[in-house]
Design a protein around this motif. Structure first.
Motif, short mmCIF file in Angstrom:
data_model
loop_
_atom_site.label_atom_id
_atom_site.label_comp_id
_atom_site.label_asym_id
_atom_site.label_seq_id
_atom_site.Cartn_x
_atom_site.Cartn_y
_atom_site.Cartn_z
N LEU A 1 24.82 -3.00 -15.30
CA LEU A 1 24.95 -4.68 -15.47
C LEU A 1 24.89 -4.64 -17.16
CD1 LEU A 1 22.76 -6.22 -12.93
CD2 LEU A 1 25.14 -5.91 -12.57
N GLY A 2 24.17 -4.12 -17.58
CA GLY A 2 24.19 -4.57 -19.29
C GLY A 2 22.91 -3.88 -19.93
N PRO A 3 22.44 -4.54 -21.00
CA PRO A 3 21.05 -3.94 -21.72
C PRO A 3 19.76 -4.40 -21.02
CG PRO A 3 22.74 -4.78 -23.34
CD PRO A 3 23.13 -5.18 -21.81
N ALA A 4 18.88 -3.83 -21.26
CA ALA A 4 17.60 -3.90 -20.68
C ALA A 4 17.14 -5.20 -20.56
CB ALA A 4 16.57 -3.03 -21.66
N PRO A 5 17.11 -6.04 -21.38
CA PRO A 5 16.63 -7.75 -21.28
C PRO A 5 17.36 -8.37 -19.90
CG PRO A 5 17.09 -7.36 -23.38
CD PRO A 5 17.65 -6.14 -22.80
N ALA A 6 16.53 -8.83 -19.20
CA ALA A 6 17.00 -9.49 -17.76
C ALA A 6 18.28 -10.54 -18.04
CB ALA A 6 15.88 -10.23 -16.85
N ARG A 7 18.12 -11.22 -19.13
CA ARG A 7 19.26 -12.04 -19.40
C ARG A 7 20.40 -11.42 -19.64
NH1 ARG A 7 17.26 -17.20 -19.06
NH2 ARG A 7 15.00 -17.44 -19.40
N TYR B 1 13.96 -10.29 -4.48
CA TYR B 1 12.79 -11.52 -4.75
C TYR B 1 12.66 -11.53 -6.34
CZ TYR B 1 9.38 -7.91 -3.51
OH TYR B 1 8.95 -6.53 -3.06
N GLY B 2 12.36 -12.83 -7.08
CA GLY B 2 12.58 -12.81 -8.55
C GLY B 2 14.09 -12.74 -8.81
N PHE B 3 14.28 -12.79 -10.25
CA PHE B 3 15.83 -12.85 -10.65
C PHE B 3 16.37 -14.01 -10.27
CE2 PHE B 3 15.16 -8.39 -11.54
CZ PHE B 3 14.61 -8.15 -12.79
N ALA C 1 17.74 0.20 -19.26
CA ALA C 1 16.35 0.69 -18.97
C ALA C 1 15.96 1.25 -17.51
CB ALA C 1 15.39 -0.43 -19.07
N ASP C 2 17.00 0.76 -16.53
CA ASP C 2 16.85 1.64 -15.33
C ASP C 2 18.11 2.32 -14.92
OD1 ASP C 2 14.58 0.08 -14.49
OD2 ASP C 2 15.57 -1.69 -13.57
N ALA C 3 18.63 3.26 -15.77
CA ALA C 3 19.43 3.97 -15.34
C ALA C 3 19.30 5.13 -14.46
CB ALA C 3 20.38 4.61 -16.51
N GLY C 4 17.99 5.51 -14.75
CA GLY C 4 17.31 6.82 -13.85
C GLY C 4 16.32 6.22 -13.03
N ALA C 5 16.25 4.92 -12.59
CA ALA C 5 15.36 4.73 -11.58
C ALA C 5 15.47 5.11 -10.19
CB ALA C 5 15.32 2.97 -11.82
N LEU C 6 14.63 4.82 -9.38
CA LEU C 6 14.49 5.23 -8.17
C LEU C 6 15.47 4.74 -7.27
CD1 LEU C 6 13.26 6.90 -5.88
CD2 LEU C 6 11.49 5.38 -5.56
N HIS C 7 15.61 3.25 -7.39
CA HIS C 7 16.50 2.58 -6.47
C HIS C 7 18.07 2.89 -6.85
CE1 HIS C 7 16.73 -0.06 -10.15
NE2 HIS C 7 18.06 -0.67 -9.53
N MET D 1 6.38 -9.64 -20.44
CA MET D 1 6.44 -9.79 -19.07
C MET D 1 6.60 -11.32 -18.48
SD MET D 1 4.50 -6.32 -17.65
CE MET D 1 4.91 -4.95 -18.67
N LYS D 2 6.86 -12.22 -19.27
CA LYS D 2 6.95 -13.66 -19.03
C LYS D 2 5.70 -14.28 -19.16
CE LYS D 2 11.34 -13.10 -16.23
NZ LYS D 2 11.93 -13.29 -15.20
#
Length: 661
Positions: free
Chosen positions: A51-57, A82-84, A35-41, A624-625
């Motif tokens: 790392l893998g698919p969109a879900p954080a797990r 922070y987080g994760f 989901a973040d392949a084109g993200a700013l970071h 979002m949890k």
């Protein structure tokens, strides 16, 4: 100092770490999900690893994948953000086992404070004041109910392993305990993999004040003063500032000393935050976050220090850059969090593409921390924060004035956001007076969460000006005769003044507007009478809207039949109605239960044909949890169940139909 670091996070904190690393000459490696392949970071880093698919797990929480990415990229250290995994002792240990430096505290310190219950027991032994509560390991329903009755109501349930408001519920009386426990434990399981909770007496007018601490490997510990984080929704911070309004030197010294004592008690190293709850003249320990905090920029502003640089230097084995007696407070800073959420719908997360985004560029005393760009999408997989907007000034009044101007100049279109709420908070007299507590938003809900005001005549005029300009720019119907009045899209009438009719929908209101074209603009028949209007383009893509002798900058964004008018620091959503279009065949049906937000269906608790009473829980959703129970609006029979556990549903999707309701 390190040559290469990997940042095991995403969004604005990853971008924040990259900026400091770049200034220090450190190479950075980003990680990302699909989901973040084109993200700013990803774009900012020197290298990026999937790392893998969109879900954080399946991506950002995969310890083995992050360690492998660090090894393959030649990184010497990992910054967890922070987080994760930032407060995950197993991750810190995995870094050490792979000969990678974890830019954070030792695993033992993370464990000591990772459980809120264990941390409170440790602080109790150390003599730090605590709010009355239950922090035990026995999580049986009988024990929790007995302890709740002993503590008394109102009561606060908190996830023992949690943070960020996840798994936190207020219980007003004994009748609501069972449902609140189920929701709190469910959110805690989802967010932290641990459903243990603790119970505390709920204070009615407390302030949330935290102390930034730092420690190095040579035994030095300092605090960098306090932050007031009392303005919250869903027990999550919305506005933070430093120093805390009304903080006197004696209390600052006492809280700073207690925070440093807590850090020393667990052999702390690196950046940490000791959080206190304060009411009246007393304060009590809440928890310690063993990581950098989202709100760290306000501390950087008043101390003139780069806390990420401090983290890197401490992790590399260096001493703290300054002693306690070398640290001081200069000025005041306030931060607001811009979220993709709808405050009018109990702050339900909002998703979608950011169609337009402008921050005040180069404004004096303003800092923007973001990981989002125009065109990026806010998804259900991660936190909905879009940006942090930070203002600093010589005093609180100056910082407030700068922040108010910055929010007025911020433009965003796409998902619903809390931008109007942030503006309203800053304008609220109690906030301006520094009268803060954690119930501030709820107590002032009538003014802060009021429905959007109807679009003013200026916004309607701006929309019509943009539509007329759009029509004027269309190519002639007959290219061989471009000046033919029969082929023009503009208002033209034979033997009469030219005019054009428009119908705009503003919420429940419908406006039928007539524009009479003039050589230098048009006269617009508005609901409150006619106005003379003109529009002149500006270099930044806006236009100067002139109306009845006044001029103000405006911007109009169009997507299909939707118009967003950005005018005078506010956004007005309008819809262009085609009067020739057939009327819709389906209106809102009282028997349709719709998704109140985009998210994931966790449980379906009813079946077709089942009789339910008003308020009965039909299903449980998560976005979002944050978990939400969807209940029956009235007694009736379940017709069709149109979702299953695990389904991802859009906002407004039909979940259940009801008969006889």
């Amino acid at each position: 100092m390190f040559g290469t670091i990997l940042i095991a996070n995403r969004g604005e904190i990853a971008c924040r770490v990259i900026r400091t690393a770049r200034r220090l000459g450190i190479r950075t490696v980003a990680v990302y999900s699909d989901a973040d392949a084109g993200a700013l970071h990803v774009a900012m880093a020197d290298e990026a690893r999937r790392l893998g698919p969109a879900p954080a797990r399946e991506s950002y929480l995969r310890i083995e994948a992050i360690i492998e990415a660090a090894r393959a990229s030649g990184a010497e250290a990992i910054h967890p953000g922070y987080g994760f995994l930032s407060e995950n002792a197993e991750f810190a240990e995995a870094c050490a086992a792979a000969d990678l430096t974890f830019i954070g505290p030792p695993p033992a310190a993370i464990r000591a404070m990772g459980s809120k219950s264990a941390a409170k027991a440790l602080m109790e032994r150390a003599g730090v004041p605590l709010v009355p509560g239950y922090h035990g390991q026995d999580q049986s329903a009988a024990t929790l109910r007995r302890e709740a009755d002993r503590i008394g109501y109102p009561l606060l349930i908190k996830a023992s392993a949690g943070g960020g408001g996840k798994g936190m519920k207020v219980v007003e009386n004994a009748a609501g305990l069972e449902e609140a426990l189920a929701l709190a434990k469910g959110e805690a399981r989802s967010a932290f993999g641990d459903d243990d909770v603790l119970l505390e007496r709920y204070l009615t007018r407390p302030r949330h004040i935290e102390i930034q601490v730092f420690a190095d490997t040579q035994g030095n510990t300092v605090h960098l003063f306090e932050r007031d984080c009392s303005i919250q929704r869903r027990h999550q911070k919305v506005v933070e500032e430093a120093p805390a309004p009304g903080m006197d030197p004696a209390r600052r010294e006492a809280m700073g000393r207690a925070a440093c004592d807590a850090a020393r008690a667990i052999g702390y190293v690196g950046a940490g935050t000791v959080e206190f709850i304060a009411e009246g003249d007393s304060f009590a320990f809440m928890e310690m976050n063993t990581r950098l905090q989202v709100e760290h920029p306000v501390t950087e502003a008043i101390t003139g220090q780069d806390l990420v640089e401090w983290q890197l230097r401490v992790a590399a084995g260096q001493k703290l850059p300054l002693r306690q007696d070398q640290l001081g407070i200069g000025g005041h800073a306030i931060e607001v969090r811009l979220y993709a959420e709808d405050p009018s719908r109990d702050f339900a997360p909002s998703t979608g593409r950011i169609e337009h985004l402008r921050f005040p560029a180069g404004a004096d005393g303003i800092r923007i921390d973001t990981g989002i760009r125009e065109g990026d999408a806010v998804t259900i997989h991660y936190d909905p924060m879009i940006a942090k907007i930070i203002a600093e000034g010589p005093d609180r009044g100056a910082a407030l004035a700068r922040l108010a101007r910055a929010l007025a100049a911020t433009e965003i279109a796409g998902p619903a956001t809390n931008l109007p709420l942030l503006r309203a908070i800053l304008a609220q007299p109690d906030f301006r007076a520094g009268a803060l507590d954690t119930g501030f938003i709820g107590r002032h809900a009538e003014s802060l969460l009021a429905p959007p005001a109807p679009a003013p005549g200026e916004a309607l005029a701006a929309a019509i000006a943009a539509l007329l300009a759009e029509e004027a720019a269309r190519p002639a119907a007959d290219p061989s005769d471009p000046h033919s009045p029969w082929g023009t899209a503009l208002a033209w009438r034979l033997n009469g003044g030219g005019y054009q009719d428009f119908t705009l929908q503003d919420g429940e209101a419908t406006h039928r507007l007539r524009a009479h074209l003039r050589p230098d603009g048009f006269r617009l028949d508005l609901p409150n009478g006619p106005s003379e209007v003109f529009a002149l383009p500006l270099p930044d893509g806006r236009f100067a809207l002139g109306i009845d002798g006044r001029s103000l900058p405006a911007r109009v964004l169009r997507r299909d039949d939707r118009l967003t008018v950005l005018l005078d620091g506010a956004a007005h959503a309008l819809r262009l109605v085609d009067p020739l279009a057939p009327a819709g065949t389906e209106g809102p049906a009282s028997g349709r239960i719709l998704a109140p937000m985009p998210g994931k269906v966790l449980e379906v608790l009813v079946a077709s044909g089942q009789l339910v009473t008003r308020g009965a829980v039909l299903l449980v959703m998560e976005a979002m949890k944050v978990q939400m129970r969807i209940t029956a609006p009235a007694e009736g029979v379940v017709g069709a169940v149109r979702c299953s556990p695990g389904d991802l549903v859009e906002d407004g999707a039909e979940l259940v139909s009801m008969e006889g309701s």
